[in-house]
Design a protein around this motif. Structure first.
Motif, short mmCIF file in Angstrom:
data_model
loop_
_atom_site.label_atom_id
_atom_site.label_comp_id
_atom_site.label_asym_id
_atom_site.label_seq_id
_atom_site.Cartn_x
_atom_site.Cartn_y
_atom_site.Cartn_z
N PRO A 147 4.55 4.67 -1.78
CA PRO A 147 3.30 4.16 -2.04
C PRO A 147 2.92 3.37 -2.92
O PRO A 147 3.99 3.65 -4.02
N VAL A 148 2.53 2.42 -2.89
CA VAL A 148 2.43 1.56 -4.09
C VAL A 148 2.11 2.08 -5.26
O VAL A 148 2.66 1.51 -6.67
N GLY A 176 1.73 -5.54 -7.48
CA GLY A 176 0.64 -4.53 -6.98
C GLY A 176 -0.27 -4.31 -8.20
O GLY A 176 -1.62 -3.79 -7.56
N VAL A 177 -0.60 -4.75 -9.30
CA VAL A 177 -1.67 -4.80 -10.07
C VAL A 177 -2.35 -5.65 -9.56
O VAL A 177 -3.66 -4.81 -9.83
N ILE A 178 -2.42 -6.39 -8.83
CA ILE A 178 -3.14 -7.90 -9.05
C ILE A 178 -3.88 -7.30 -7.36
O ILE A 178 -5.34 -7.19 -7.19
N GLU A 179 -3.26 -6.60 -6.31
CA GLU A 179 -3.92 -5.96 -5.10
C GLU A 179 -4.43 -4.78 -5.70
O GLU A 179 -6.44 -4.37 -5.67
N ARG A 242 3.03 -4.48 1.57
CA ARG A 242 1.77 -3.62 0.69
C ARG A 242 1.87 -3.93 -0.86
O ARG A 242 0.87 -3.87 -0.97
N PHE A 243 2.46 -5.40 -0.92
CA PHE A 243 2.38 -5.75 -2.05
C PHE A 243 2.01 -7.34 -2.25
O PHE A 243 2.69 -7.82 -2.48
N SER A 244 1.26 -7.63 -1.05
CA SER A 244 0.83 -8.78 -0.53
C SER A 244 0.53 -10.07 -1.82
O SER A 244 1.16 -10.55 -1.24
N PRO A 245 0.55 -9.57 -2.74
CA PRO A 245 0.35 -10.51 -3.11
C PRO A 245 2.07 -10.97 -3.92
O PRO A 245 1.53 -12.52 -4.45
N ALA A 246 2.95 -10.41 -3.58
CA ALA A 246 4.06 -11.50 -3.63
C ALA A 246 4.64 -11.44 -2.61
O ALA A 246 5.52 -12.49 -2.42
N ALA A 247 4.64 -11.12 -1.59
CA ALA A 247 5.06 -11.36 -0.18
C ALA A 247 4.44 -11.38 1.03
O ALA A 247 4.95 -10.75 1.86
#
Length: 379
Positions: A147-148, A176-179, A242-247
């Motif tokens: 989990p994130v 993940g911090v940005i999400e 799940r870490f969408s700002p990264a990928a």
């Protein structure tokens, strides 16, 4: 002459076959790509050359899968870490609108994680890949579907290698911090990217997340190598989504033409020149990039800006980023002084994309420099 080029009108999005390119270097490059991808039996790819204010020239080849349909400019691919270029622009727009600052402490972006292990960590260190944490920290946990929140909690216990801003340490988990920041403000990264970037640029096929990809009318299935020059289609993993700002961003070739055009200054009402300047300023040196195969003969200097690699490519500034997730490869780059750009999308994990990108820019700059010499000696 290679005949598979398409001209894409940036105004009307019409597709027209080009019978005479008038640019032999580009024809030659396309022929090399065709020969090498055929030898490796790469399932599918597309690439495009974009000049500010002119129709883009695109090559499309292959199928979405072995029993799939032909890839077209509207076929959607995963962008993998090319998503970071979208995140950098989105966050730069927020900074420009005084909603955030690049100096905003990370522990103020989310109430759930103190990051006491790195008290000076700021937003710029996330997007600029200079957090100081060990490179690719806990990517294995992303791929194991942790989990994130658990991954970020573990990251707060990790001892940094250096003070934030002092060294280049590439990350995915930290994005993940940005999400989390968006969620704590009753929205999401996907919603904000759609509202601030994708919709204003009319990127109709672009989306964030696995559901967005698979809901597309045409989308390229991921392929992994199972033997030499042999590929197998696999399912789309949720892991890095799940870490969408990264990928987490998806886009078609037609969408990417609009994206690169905007980076070249064609949509200043959406992405102003001050935004592009912010994210492409060299910040932290990336020495290992200087030793990349094929690239090393051309790179004179290499840094990371904010979501962009910033190169001195044989005397020319080049802003670049690549992407790689299971079954997909992607690359995007633009030369701001010449106002030209390039991207390539693949539905296979072929390292050819690295060679093609270096080859493309070497060919282009050789052509450009030769033209400049002719101009300089003209009566």
């Amino acid at each position: 002459m290679f005949k598979s080029f398409l001209l894409i009108s940036l105004v009307f999005s019409n597709l027209v076959c080009s019978q005479a390119m008038g640019e032999e270097w580009l024809d030659d490059f396309a022929s090399r790509v065709k020969a090498k991808t055929a030898k490796q039996r790469v399932p599918g790819y597309l690439f495009a050359f974009i000049e500010e204010g002119k129709p883009a020239k695109m090559v499309v080849s292959g199928k979405t899968a072995n029993n799939g349909t032909a890839i077209s400019p509207q076929t959607v691919f995963r962008l993998a870490s090319v998503s970071k270029t979208f995140t950098s622009i989105l966050m730069a727009k927020m900074v420009d609108e005084n909603k955030l600052s690049w100096q905003t402490p990370v522990k103020k972006m989310t109430n759930e994680y103190s990051f006491d292990n790195s008290k000076d960590l700021q937003l710029s260190h996330i997007v600029g890949q200079s957090s100081g944490f060990s490179p690719n920290a806990y990517d294995n946990l992303i791929e194991a579907n942790y989990p994130v929140k658990r991954v970020l909690s573990m990251l707060t216990d990790l001892k940094p290698l250096c003070t934030p801003g002092e060294c280049y340490t590439y990350q995915n988990t930290l994005f993940g911090v940005i999400e989390e920041y968006f969620q704590e403000n009753n929205t999401s990264y996907g919603q904000q990217l759609e509202a601030e970037v994708l919709r204003p640029l009319n990127m109709k096929g672009a989306s964030v997340g696995r559901e967005g990809l698979q809901a597309s009318n045409s989308w390229a299935k991921p392929h992994v190598a199972i033997a030499k020059n042999k590929w197998r289609s696999v399912k789309v993993n949720e892991d890095y989504y799940r870490f969408s700002p990264a990928a987490g961003v998806n886009a078609s070739g037609a969408d990417m033409v609009k994206w690169v055009g905007a980076l070249l200054g064609e949509q200043p009402n959406v992405i102003g020149p001050q935004i592009i300047d912010q994210v492409t300023q060299p910040r932290v040196k990336t020495k290992r990039e200087m030793h990349r195969r094929l690239w090393q003969r051309y790179l004179k200097d290499a840094h990371y800006g904010l979501g962009w690699r910033v190169y001195d490519f044989d005397g020319h500034k080049l802003n670049y980023h690549g992407g790689w997730v299971k079954g997909y490869r992607a690359a995007v780059a633009f030369a701001p002084d010449q106002k030209v750009g390039y991207f390539m999308l693949m539905n296979a994990e072929s390292n050819l994309i690295n060679d093609f990108t270096a080859d493309f820019w070497a060919s282009y700059f050789e052509h450009y420099d030769a033209q400049q010499k002719l101009i300089s000696v003209a009566p």
